[in-house]
Write an enzyme that holds these catalytic residues in place. Structure first.
Site, PDB file in Angstrom:
ATOM      1  N   GLY A  50       0.827  -1.197   0.000  1.00  0.00           N
ATOM      2  CA  GLY A  50       0.000   0.000   0.000  1.00  0.00           C
ATOM      3  C   GLY A  50       0.857   1.240   0.000  1.00  0.00           C
ATOM      4  O   GLY A  50       1.971   1.231  -0.549  1.00  0.00           O
ATOM      5  N   GLU A  51       0.369   2.332   0.556  1.00  0.00           N
ATOM      6  CA  GLU A  51       1.023   3.643   0.637  1.00  0.00           C
ATOM      7  C   GLU A  51       1.555   4.131  -0.708  1.00  0.00           C
ATOM      8  O   GLU A  51       2.518   4.897  -0.770  1.00  0.00           O
ATOM      9  CB  GLU A  51       2.117   3.688   1.717  1.00  0.00           C
ATOM     10  CG  GLU A  51       3.043   2.546   1.833  1.00  0.00           C
ATOM     11  CD  GLU A  51       4.116   2.651   2.913  1.00  0.00           C
ATOM     12  OE1 GLU A  51       5.271   3.007   2.600  1.00  0.00           O
ATOM     13  OE2 GLU A  51       3.798   2.342   4.073  1.00  0.00           O
ATOM     14  N   ALA A  52       0.932   3.702  -1.816  1.00  0.00           N
ATOM     15  CA  ALA A  52       1.290   4.114  -3.176  1.00  0.00           C
ATOM     16  C   ALA A  52       2.636   3.569  -3.629  1.00  0.00           C
ATOM     17  O   ALA A  52       3.196   4.032  -4.631  1.00  0.00           O
ATOM     18  CB  ALA A  52       1.265   5.634  -3.334  1.00  0.00           C
TER      19      ALA A  52
END
Length: 336
Positions: A303-305
């Site tokens: 996650g978190e780009a």
């Protein structure tokens, strides 16, 4: 577009999506046909360059201000034991982003992207969606507007999230938007075992059963089953579309934020690229429903780009080839 003052404004924005610049697309496609290579020999790189040209409205697209925005929120459903980590980790990770110590800090810098982090009422988790709507109408509008306001003036927008428990919310959003039942969409998330995955599926089933008769619009799906950071990503995607800013989606949760929008208007994904295919099992199914082909598949599920940021380096390569190669005429290659 900087905010959604009411539900009608959100629904109008979703119903009136701008299209890409067809002339710019045609000019970029013509340029690709003149470059010193066999037609189609650069594969997806050619498609990506033409895609960007259409949304930026120019024959030769650029990434002069690529922007990563991470939205963070907490979920009341974590009380049901759906995550391997406690909700407190969300706030600790936001502090880590601010200190520059997270994966996305390093990956955004490597890809030449500016990074913004938007925490959303971390001290006030959403409601447990198995007992009540996750958000009130006002809370959902506030989160959608926060997403829209964070878009800024970027020429490429990369979206990420942080929120313990949000893979459960994402699975619920995917099931509500596209059907198929909870077991199709739930996965290990932060690393729960097989028993934990079964527990997540049961929780999603409870939420769907409670809200089923109300899951008829994008707004209601988001507010009843989503989270603040997920609604913010949805708001950012919609605002970026009206600014004709191309968007790079990250993993399962970021892509699930688009699912309710696509439920109402399938054209919403036309200005989006999928950065990568997550190891979360529901992601490949979600991408298929949205008609998106991932640029990368690296087994990532952070996650978190993070995956989307890595994909930006491929996108930059597509632009470099499109802009920097000589045409046959410029190279003096006759008869090509």
């Amino acid at each position: 577009m900087t905010a959604f003052p009411d539900i009608a404004a959100f629904e109008t924005a979703l119903a009136t999506l701008p299209r890409p610049d067809d002339q710019a697309r045609a000019a970029a496609s013509a340029r690709q046909g003149q470059l010193t290579k066999p037609p189609g020999s650069l594969g997806r790189l050619e498609d990506i360059a033409i895609f960007l040209a259409g949304w930026q409205g120019v024959e030769r697209p650029r990434i002069e201000r690529g922007r990563v925005v991470i939205f963070a929120g907490n979920h009341g459903v974590t009380a049901r034991g759906v995550s391997a980590f406690p909700a407190e980790v969300t706030e600790l990770m936001v502090a880590n982003f601010a200190a520059g110590g997270a994966a996305i800090n390093a990956l955004a810098a490597a890809a030449g992207l500016e990074l913004a982090v938007v925490p959303l009422d971390l001290d006030r988790p959403t409601a447990d969606f198995t007992t009540a709507p996750a958000m009130t109408k006002e809370e959902c509008l506030s989160a959608l507007s926060a997403g829209a306001e964070a878009v800024g003036e970027a020429d490429l927008l990369v979206l990420g999230e942080m929120g313990i428990g949000n893979s459960t919310a994402a699975a619920a959003l995917a099931a509500a938007s596209f059907g198929g039942g909870p077991a199709l969409w739930v996965g290990p998330g932060t690393g729960v075992d097989a028993q934990g995955v079964q527990r997540k599926a049961a929780v999603v089933a409870e939420g769907l059963a409670l809200h089923r008769e109300h899951l008829t619009s994008a707004f209601e799906i988001l507010r009843r089953l989503g989270g603040r950071e997920i609604a913010a990503m949805a708001g950012a995607v919609l605002a970026a579309r009206h600014k004709r800013i191309p968007v790079v989606l990250d993993g399962f949760i970021g892509t699930a934020a688009v699912a309710p929008l696509a439920h109402a208007n399938p054209a919403i994904s036309a200005h989006c690229l999928s950065g990568h295919c997550s190891a979360e099992p529901g992601h490949v199914l979600l991408l298929a429903r949205l008609g998106l082909e991932p640029i990368l598949s690296l087994g990532m599920r952070l996650g978190e780009a993070s995956g989307a940021a890595v994909a930006v380096q491929v996108i930059r390569s597509a632009i470099a080839a499109h802009d920097g190669m000589a045409t046959f005429a410029e190279a003096g290659i006759a008869g090509a």
